[in-house]
Scaffold this motif. Structure first.
Motif, PDB file in Angstrom:
ATOM      1  N   LEU A   1      -6.941   0.182   3.821  1.00 12.64           N
ATOM      2  CA  LEU A   1      -6.701   0.845   5.105  1.00 12.64           C
ATOM      3  C   LEU A   1      -7.982   1.140   5.880  1.00 12.64           C
ATOM      4  CD1 LEU A   1      -3.902   3.353   4.032  1.00 12.64           C
ATOM      5  CD2 LEU A   1      -3.665   1.062   5.000  1.00 12.64           C
ATOM      6  N   PHE A   2      -9.095   1.264   5.161  1.00 13.38           N
ATOM      7  CA  PHE A   2     -10.379   1.543   5.809  1.00 13.38           C
ATOM      8  C   PHE A   2     -11.410   0.533   5.309  1.00 13.38           C
ATOM      9  CE2 PHE A   2      -8.116   5.576   5.267  1.00 13.38           C
ATOM     10  CZ  PHE A   2      -7.990   5.983   6.580  1.00 13.38           C
ATOM     11  N   PRO A   3     -11.352  -0.703   5.777  1.00 10.26           N
ATOM     12  CA  PRO A   3     -12.276  -1.738   5.292  1.00 10.26           C
ATOM     13  C   PRO A   3     -13.730  -1.331   5.489  1.00 10.26           C
ATOM     14  CG  PRO A   3     -10.545  -2.696   6.644  1.00 10.26           C
ATOM     15  CD  PRO A   3     -10.426  -1.216   6.790  1.00 10.26           C
ATOM     16  N   ASN A   4     -14.576  -1.704   4.524  1.00  6.84           N
ATOM     17  CA  ASN A   4     -16.010  -1.437   4.580  1.00  6.84           C
ATOM     18  C   ASN A   4     -16.328   0.046   4.657  1.00  6.84           C
ATOM     19  OD1 ASN A   4     -16.530  -4.265   4.671  1.00  6.84           O
ATOM     20  ND2 ASN A   4     -16.042  -4.237   6.855  1.00  6.84           N
ATOM     21  N   GLY A   5     -15.422   0.874   4.146  1.00  5.41           N
ATOM     22  CA  GLY A   5     -15.682   2.310   4.134  1.00  5.41           C
ATOM     23  C   GLY A   5     -15.539   2.968   5.488  1.00  5.41           C
ATOM     24  N   GLU A   6     -14.989   2.263   6.474  1.00  6.14           N
ATOM     25  CA  GLU A   6     -14.846   2.814   7.825  1.00  6.14           C
ATOM     26  C   GLU A   6     -13.744   3.852   7.832  1.00  6.14           C
ATOM     27  OE1 GLU A   6     -15.680   3.888  11.004  1.00  6.14           O
ATOM     28  OE2 GLU A   6     -16.561   1.894  11.043  1.00  6.14           O
TER      29      GLU A   6
ATOM     30  N   THR B   1       0.840  -1.207   0.000  1.00  7.11           N
ATOM     31  CA  THR B   1       0.000   0.000   0.000  1.00  7.11           C
ATOM     32  C   THR B   1       0.868   1.247   0.000  1.00  7.11           C
ATOM     33  OG1 THR B   1      -1.731  -1.191   1.206  1.00  7.11           O
ATOM     34  CG2 THR B   1      -1.857   1.216   1.207  1.00  7.11           C
ATOM     35  N   SER B   2       1.963   1.207   0.753  1.00  7.07           N
ATOM     36  CA  SER B   2       2.890   2.337   0.772  1.00  7.07           C
ATOM     37  C   SER B   2       3.456   2.593  -0.625  1.00  7.07           C
ATOM     38  CB  SER B   2       4.028   2.058   1.760  1.00  7.07           C
ATOM     39  OG  SER B   2       4.961   3.106   1.766  1.00  7.07           O
ATOM     40  N   ALA B   3       3.752   1.502  -1.359  1.00 14.86           N
ATOM     41  CA  ALA B   3       4.290   1.651  -2.716  1.00 14.86           C
ATOM     42  C   ALA B   3       3.259   2.293  -3.645  1.00 14.86           C
ATOM     43  CB  ALA B   3       4.716   0.290  -3.256  1.00 14.86           C
ATOM     44  N   LYS B   4       2.000   1.914  -3.492  1.00  7.53           N
ATOM     45  CA  LYS B   4       0.936   2.508  -4.310  1.00  7.53           C
ATOM     46  C   LYS B   4       0.790   3.998  -4.011  1.00  7.53           C
ATOM     47  CE  LYS B   4      -1.759  -1.758  -4.710  1.00  7.53           C
ATOM     48  NZ  LYS B   4      -2.988  -2.465  -4.284  1.00  7.53           N
ATOM     49  N   MET B   5       0.894   4.349  -2.740  1.00  8.28           N
ATOM     50  CA  MET B   5       0.802   5.752  -2.371  1.00  8.28           C
ATOM     51  C   MET B   5       1.955   6.548  -2.981  1.00  8.28           C
ATOM     52  SD  MET B   5      -0.440   5.537   1.625  1.00  8.28           S
ATOM     53  CE  MET B   5      -0.376   7.331   1.811  1.00  8.28           C
ATOM     54  N   ALA B   6       3.143   5.995  -2.892  1.00  6.20           N
ATOM     55  CA  ALA B   6       4.311   6.691  -3.434  1.00  6.20           C
ATOM     56  C   ALA B   6       4.195   6.850  -4.952  1.00  6.20           C
ATOM     57  CB  ALA B   6       5.576   5.920  -3.077  1.00  6.20           C
ATOM     58  N   LYS B   7       3.709   5.817  -5.623  1.00  3.70           N
ATOM     59  CA  LYS B   7       3.583   5.859  -7.076  1.00  3.70           C
ATOM     60  C   LYS B   7       2.639   6.979  -7.511  1.00  3.70           C
ATOM     61  CE  LYS B   7       2.512   2.908 -11.057  1.00  3.70           C
ATOM     62  NZ  LYS B   7       2.109   1.550 -11.489  1.00  3.70           N
TER      63      LYS B   7
ATOM     64  N   GLN C   1      -8.117   1.065  -4.028  1.00  5.55           N
ATOM     65  CA  GLN C   1      -7.443  -0.059  -3.372  1.00  5.55           C
ATOM     66  C   GLN C   1      -6.789   0.376  -2.063  1.00  5.55           C
ATOM     67  OE1 GLN C   1      -4.723  -1.688  -6.283  1.00  5.55           O
ATOM     68  NE2 GLN C   1      -6.354  -1.996  -7.784  1.00  5.55           N
ATOM     69  N   ILE C   2      -6.179   1.553  -2.082  1.00  8.12           N
ATOM     70  CA  ILE C   2      -5.524   2.070  -0.879  1.00  8.12           C
ATOM     71  C   ILE C   2      -6.540   2.263   0.238  1.00  8.12           C
ATOM     72  CG2 ILE C   2      -4.394   4.108   0.107  1.00  8.12           C
ATOM     73  CD1 ILE C   2      -2.961   4.392  -2.649  1.00  8.12           C
ATOM     74  N   PHE C   3      -7.665   2.915  -0.080  1.00 11.35           N
ATOM     75  CA  PHE C   3      -8.659   3.194   0.955  1.00 11.35           C
ATOM     76  C   PHE C   3      -9.413   1.935   1.377  1.00 11.35           C
ATOM     77  CE2 PHE C   3      -7.692   7.501  -0.052  1.00 11.35           C
ATOM     78  CZ  PHE C   3      -8.049   8.237   1.061  1.00 11.35           C
ATOM     79  N   ASP C   4      -9.647   1.011   0.446  1.00 10.19           N
ATOM     80  CA  ASP C   4     -10.300  -0.245   0.819  1.00 10.19           C
ATOM     81  C   ASP C   4      -9.422  -1.059   1.757  1.00 10.19           C
ATOM     82  OD1 ASP C   4     -12.490   0.357  -0.709  1.00 10.19           O
ATOM     83  OD2 ASP C   4     -11.907  -0.879  -2.420  1.00 10.19           O
TER      84      ASP C   4
ATOM     85  N   ASP D   1      -3.040  12.728   3.026  1.00  6.33           N
ATOM     86  CA  ASP D   1      -4.098  12.458   2.050  1.00  6.33           C
ATOM     87  C   ASP D   1      -5.097  11.422   2.550  1.00  6.33           C
ATOM     88  OD1 ASP D   1      -3.303  14.223  -0.052  1.00  6.33           O
ATOM     89  OD2 ASP D   1      -1.667  12.849  -0.546  1.00  6.33           O
ATOM     90  N   LEU D   2      -4.699  10.616   3.518  1.00 10.69           N
ATOM     91  CA  LEU D   2      -5.598   9.594   4.036  1.00 10.69           C
ATOM     92  C   LEU D   2      -6.769  10.193   4.810  1.00 10.69           C
ATOM     93  CD1 LEU D   2      -2.969   6.972   5.230  1.00 10.69           C
ATOM     94  CD2 LEU D   2      -4.300   6.963   3.117  1.00 10.69           C
ATOM     95  N   PHE D   3      -6.667  11.453   5.159  1.00 13.56           N
ATOM     96  CA  PHE D   3      -7.754  12.115   5.855  1.00 13.56           C
ATOM     97  C   PHE D   3      -8.713  12.820   4.889  1.00 13.56           C
ATOM     98  CE2 PHE D   3      -4.114  12.617   8.983  1.00 13.56           C
ATOM     99  CZ  PHE D   3      -4.434  11.454   9.663  1.00 13.56           C
ATOM    100  N   ARG D   4      -8.424  12.743   3.605  1.00 13.23           N
ATOM    101  CA  ARG D   4      -9.242  13.419   2.596  1.00 13.23           C
ATOM    102  C   ARG D   4     -10.283  12.465   2.013  1.00 13.23           C
ATOM    103  NH1 ARG D   4      -5.623  15.508  -1.945  1.00 13.23           N
ATOM    104  NH2 ARG D   4      -7.564  16.537  -2.531  1.00 13.23           N
ATOM    105  N   ASN D   5     -11.248  13.041   1.315  1.00 11.14           N
ATOM    106  CA  ASN D   5     -12.231  12.238   0.605  1.00 11.14           C
ATOM    107  C   ASN D   5     -11.564  11.633  -0.633  1.00 11.14           C
ATOM    108  OD1 ASN D   5     -14.384  11.464  -1.233  1.00 11.14           O
ATOM    109  ND2 ASN D   5     -15.751  12.568   0.146  1.00 11.14           N
TER     110      ASN D   5
END
Length: 520
Positions: A484-489, A379-385, A479-482, A392-396
């Motif tokens: 790190l935040f399963p089920n939209g949590e 997931t970190s690699a996807k974020m960096a890419k 994919q990143i948000f799914d 950004d994880l606090f954003r919509n």
């Protein structure tokens, strides 16, 4: 491992009540004892030391030694239990339901917070000792809440039909669940998870949970695990339970404080009953209900007050506090200074100050557990890419996608020059047709409207084409948000990455959100 910290107030993920509990407890002072501060820890130690006797300490130590008799106790745990007999030793406590495989990861976060707080207090007050305690909610009966756990987006459910207090339930039908957990990990990574699963054993769910939590935190950090379902410990709570049966005092105390909370603009978390005690046995957990000079217990029958009080004196272990009296019972049997809990838990603690006062028990400091998020390597690699950072994880996610599209398209999605040319054409045509003929003018305006709609369609098609072109990048945001935040949590919970968490204790547990980027 990289770590990032953010004050809760800056994330936009937490409600006002949560922010106040973390950063501005003075607003809640009428509903608490002392607010959370170093100075107040000192005052709390002085006052708690006066009311917690050496006899209580010795009984607590004896009970803990008995409860640990079935497992190989580590040196750090044994030392901490022995320290509890000393008047200079106090506890910092958290608790949770006996969720299978620990359940949600904040089960772990609570314990980490308590461990770290005891270390900080030892630095502040080197002449005192501070023992981290995990309170097992073994008398809870809500099987539906604990029988399911989601690991890597797969739900695992404990197949049992037992009833009554969950801690007394026989530890059965777990082999298949253990095998399913093991299958999540490749053979080269199974060693640690297999050790985890092997320790998850016992005669009942309480003993299995103790074994598992001790495996995680006993030897390394000296965490002491307490099962409150104890005859000897509840003997000290007989005066509290007797007062409740005779006076039904807690209902009135909670109602009064709840009314003040409502007037202050706060929500009410729990509703008190006339009697806030259960009667428990293996397979049975029933409310004690007052009825016309008698008490009714489903599954046991009716009892007059003298009979019920004699039952309490002879077998206090059969009487169990509900959510209203459980915190008071906790503070009776522990030399406790502070309780660490989820904000939902602490919300109902704010309703209980009157209950503590009426019972003559010191109210502890309270503080919300830390929130953490663990970002795995992929997931970190996807974020960096995609040039995403922790903030950004606090954003919509939709806003992030829009920014990505704009960045990808540069000026390709900027239609301002086209829109400007169209407006110029429209104004010119209106000027030329104005006053010539009403029908021509009307026709021109209609055709311009059609053209404007066609331009809009063309722009939308271009945007869709750009979306498809960059669909891979946009899907990675999902994919990143799914992950790190399963089920939209959106509250900060980790996706069950226990292997990474257990290997490293965060260095700072403060009024903040911790994000750790894992390198394993």
């Amino acid at each position: 491992m990289k770590k990032f910290s953010f004050p809760r107030i800056e994330t936009g993920l937490f409600k006002d009540r949560q922010i106040v509990m973390s950063h501005d407890q003075e607003q809640l002072e009428p509903f608490m004892g002392r607010t959370f501060s170093v100075d107040h820890f000192k005052a709390q130690m002085i006052e708690k030391g006066k009311v917690f006797s050496s006899e209580q300490r010795q009984i607590l130590v004896d009970v803990l030694i008995s409860q640990y008799s079935g497992i190989a106790i580590s040196d750090k745990v044994k030392t901490n239990i022995d320290l509890l007999s000393q008047s200079s030793t106090f506890t910092i406590t958290t608790g949770h339901q006996l969720s299978i495989f620990t359940g949600p990861l904040f089960f772990i976060y609570k314990i980490l917070h308590v461990i770290r707080l005891t270390e900080e207090l030892k630095n502040q007050f080197p002449d005192h000792n501070f023992v981290p305690v995990f309170w097992m909610a073994s008398e809870d009966h809500d099987l539906e809440e604990i029988r399911k756990v989601t690991i890597f987006n797969k739900a695992l459910i404990w197949d049992t039909r037992q009833e009554g207090p969950v801690g007394k339930m026989e530890f059965e039908n777990f082999e298949q669940l253990k095998n399913e957990v093991a299958e999540f990990f490749g053979e080269d990574k199974q060693a640690e998870i297999l050790a985890f699963l092997q320790r998850y054993e016992g005669v009942n769910l309480a003993s299995a949970t103790r074994n598992l939590v001790d495996h995680l935190f006993g030897e390394a950090y000296g965490l002491v695990i307490l099962d409150p379902d104890s005859h000897e410990l509840k003997k000290h709570a007989i005066p509290l339970f007797e007062k409740e049966l005779k006076e039904q005092f807690s209902f009135e105390a909670v109602e009064a404080k709840s009314e003040l909370l409502l007037k202050a603009g706060h929500k009410i978390q729990v509703t008190a009953r006339e009697i806030n005690l259960f009667y428990i046995e293996k397979g049975l957990r029933s409310r004690i209900i007052p009825q016309a000079n008698k008490f009714f217990i489903e599954g046991k029958g009716e009892f007059d007050q003298p009979t019920l009080l004699k039952m309490l004196k002879d077998h206090p272990e059969h009487f169990s506090p509900n959510v209203i009296l459980r915190p008071v019972y906790q503070e009776i049997i522990l030399p406790n200074l502070c309780y660490i809990g989820g904000v939902g838990e602490l919300a109902y603690w704010l309703q209980l100050k009157g209950v503590f006062d009426r019972a003559g028990i010191l109210y502890p400091l309270i503080f919300p557990r830390i929130s953490m998020l663990i970002i795995d390597k992929s997931t970190s690699a996807k974020m960096a890419k995609n040039e995403l950072v922790a903030n950004d994880l606090f954003r919509n996610p939709s806003d992030i996608k829009k920014d990505l599209l704009t960045k990808f398209a540069d000026d390709e999605l900027d239609f301002s020059d086209v829109d400007q040319a169209f407006l110029h054409l429209k104004d010119t045509l209106i000027t030329k047709t104005s006053g010539i003929d009403a029908n021509v003018e009307k026709f021109s305006l209609a055709e311009m409207a059609k053209l404007e709609k066609q331009l809009g369609t063309i722009e939308e098609k271009i945007i869709r084409s750009m979306k498809q072109k960059h669909d891979h990048a946009l899907s990675q945001v999902d994919q990143i948000f799914d992950k790190l935040f399963p089920n939209g949590e959106r509250y900060l919970k980790s996706p069950q990455q226990m292997m990474q968490l257990f290997s490293d204790l965060p260095e700072a547990l403060q009024n903040s959100v911790e994000i750790a980027e894992s390198c394993v």
